[in-house]
Design an enzyme around this catalytic site. Structure first.
Site, PDB file in Angstrom:
ATOM      1  N   GLY A   1      50.848  49.578  49.510  1.00 39.44           N
ATOM      2  CA  GLY A   1      51.903  49.294  48.195  1.00 39.44           C
ATOM      3  C   GLY A   1      51.401  50.017  46.963  1.00 39.44           C
ATOM      4  O   GLY A   1      50.147  50.370  47.058  1.00 39.44           O
TER       5      GLY A   1
ATOM      6  N   GLN B   1      50.267  52.595  38.197  1.00 36.89           N
ATOM      7  CA  GLN B   1      49.085  53.240  38.851  1.00 36.89           C
ATOM      8  C   GLN B   1      48.873  54.495  38.890  1.00 36.89           C
ATOM      9  O   GLN B   1      48.096  55.307  39.214  1.00 36.89           O
ATOM     10  CB  GLN B   1      49.087  52.648  40.323  1.00 36.89           C
ATOM     11  CG  GLN B   1      48.614  51.009  40.608  1.00 36.89           C
ATOM     12  CD  GLN B   1      48.449  50.816  41.649  1.00 36.89           C
ATOM     13  OE1 GLN B   1      49.136  50.603  42.466  1.00 36.89           O
ATOM     14  NE2 GLN B   1      47.174  50.938  42.450  1.00 36.89           N
TER      15      GLN B   1
ATOM     16  N   CYS C   1      42.445  47.205  45.907  1.00 38.83           N
ATOM     17  CA  CYS C   1      43.498  48.107  45.122  1.00 38.83           C
ATOM     18  C   CYS C   1      43.115  49.591  44.938  1.00 38.83           C
ATOM     19  O   CYS C   1      41.843  49.674  44.819  1.00 38.83           O
ATOM     20  CB  CYS C   1      43.517  47.349  43.723  1.00 38.83           C
ATOM     21  SG  CYS C   1      44.763  48.050  42.567  1.00 38.83           S
ATOM     22  N   LEU C   2      44.017  50.482  45.062  1.00 45.31           N
ATOM     23  CA  LEU C   2      43.758  51.957  44.804  1.00 45.31           C
ATOM     24  C   LEU C   2      42.915  52.278  43.682  1.00 45.31           C
ATOM     25  O   LEU C   2      42.325  53.052  43.396  1.00 45.31           O
ATOM     26  CB  LEU C   2      44.855  52.565  44.984  1.00 45.31           C
ATOM     27  CG  LEU C   2      45.602  53.053  46.403  1.00 45.31           C
ATOM     28  CD1 LEU C   2      46.613  53.943  46.293  1.00 45.31           C
ATOM     29  CD2 LEU C   2      44.395  53.746  47.335  1.00 45.31           C
TER      30      LEU C   2
ATOM     31  N   HIS D   1      51.223  41.416  44.667  1.00 46.58           N
ATOM     32  CA  HIS D   1      50.088  42.300  44.030  1.00 46.58           C
ATOM     33  C   HIS D   1      50.864  43.241  43.203  1.00 46.58           C
ATOM     34  O   HIS D   1      50.154  43.592  42.175  1.00 46.58           O
ATOM     35  CB  HIS D   1      49.273  42.645  45.338  1.00 46.58           C
ATOM     36  CG  HIS D   1      48.141  43.752  45.059  1.00 46.58           C
ATOM     37  ND1 HIS D   1      46.735  43.391  45.081  1.00 46.58           N
ATOM     38  CD2 HIS D   1      48.064  45.117  44.343  1.00 46.58           C
ATOM     39  CE1 HIS D   1      46.195  44.539  44.734  1.00 46.58           C
ATOM     40  NE2 HIS D   1      46.999  45.464  44.235  1.00 46.58           N
ATOM     41  N   GLU D   2      51.869  43.999  43.744  1.00 45.24           N
ATOM     42  CA  GLU D   2      52.255  45.074  43.157  1.00 45.24           C
ATOM     43  C   GLU D   2      53.158  44.524  41.634  1.00 45.24           C
ATOM     44  O   GLU D   2      52.972  45.245  40.803  1.00 45.24           O
ATOM     45  CB  GLU D   2      53.520  45.690  43.967  1.00 45.24           C
ATOM     46  CG  GLU D   2      52.767  46.293  45.213  1.00 45.24           C
ATOM     47  CD  GLU D   2      51.247  47.178  45.000  1.00 45.24           C
ATOM     48  OE1 GLU D   2      51.100  47.729  43.979  1.00 45.24           O
ATOM     49  OE2 GLU D   2      50.587  47.036  46.011  1.00 45.24           O
TER      50      GLU D   2
ATOM     51  N   HIS E   1      50.788  44.403  38.923  1.00 43.29           N
ATOM     52  CA  HIS E   1      50.528  45.553  38.421  1.00 43.29           C
ATOM     53  C   HIS E   1      51.433  45.864  37.133  1.00 43.29           C
ATOM     54  O   HIS E   1      51.170  46.428  36.120  1.00 43.29           O
ATOM     55  CB  HIS E   1      50.712  46.582  39.221  1.00 43.29           C
ATOM     56  CG  HIS E   1      49.311  46.968  40.015  1.00 43.29           C
ATOM     57  ND1 HIS E   1      48.169  47.252  39.440  1.00 43.29           N
ATOM     58  CD2 HIS E   1      48.990  46.662  41.263  1.00 43.29           C
ATOM     59  CE1 HIS E   1      47.249  47.562  40.188  1.00 43.29           C
ATOM     60  NE2 HIS E   1      47.791  47.263  41.627  1.00 43.29           N
TER      61      HIS E   1
HETATM   62 CO    CO Z   1      46.770  47.541  43.396  1.00 41.28          CO
END
Ligand code: CO
Length: 165
Positions: free
Chosen positions: A43, A48, A90-91, A132-133, A136
């Protein structure tokens, strides 16, 4: 596209809705999807990649199932039930994992890439990634909600197995 890391202020801002469903949006979403697959992520949220707009892309199959990709514009959670705890990464926070409590079942309203309103009910892993997204989009990171956070080794194989968003 470059993925912003944890200390970047853009990750802490509240994103704004998309109001124009044009070629620019399509191009941007395509670039987000490419970036997500490039990093073996499941995702990605627009903040991000430095864009504080309400856009998320989600694909638990990491590109293996061509029908699995979900593009959600202006997503909102309208119903929640149950609780589920899994390990998340998380990236934007490479090298860390945490156990995060989430709703097990959610109902999400969003617009598709053409601006058509959609409503879906999802459970399990898909529900977790979407939550989660969407976090963000509100400037919230998984470490804010995690019961525990640990450092992990960053090998490509580990990342593929553990899945990050
Ligand atoms: Co993330």
């Amino acid at each position: 596209m470059e993925v912003l890391k944890v200390h970047d202020k853009k990750l802490r801002q509240v994103s704004e809705d998309i109001s124009y469903f044009d070629d620019f949006l399509q191009l941007f979403v395509n670039q987000m999807i490419e970036t997500m697959y490039e990093h073996d992520a499941i995702g990605l949220a627009a903040p991000q990649v430095g864009v504080n707009r309400n856009v998320i892309v989600v694909d638990p199959s990491m590109g293996e199932d061509k029908t699995a990709i979900k593009i959600m514009i202006n997503p909102k959670i309208t119903e929640r039930s149950g609780t589920i705890e899994t390990e998340e990464g998380c990236l934007s926070i490479p090298g860390f994992k945490g156990i995060v409590p989430r709703s097990e079942h959610i109902e999400v309203e969003f617009s598709d890439i053409l601006g058509v309103s959609q409503k879906i009910k999802v459970s399990g892993i898909l529900s977790i990634i979407i939550q989660h997204e969407i976090d963000h989009l509100h400037g919230i990171l998984f470490v804010d909600k995690a019961n525990s956070v640990k450092m992990v080794q960053k090998t490509k194989i580990l990342r593929r197995e553990e899945k990050i968003a």
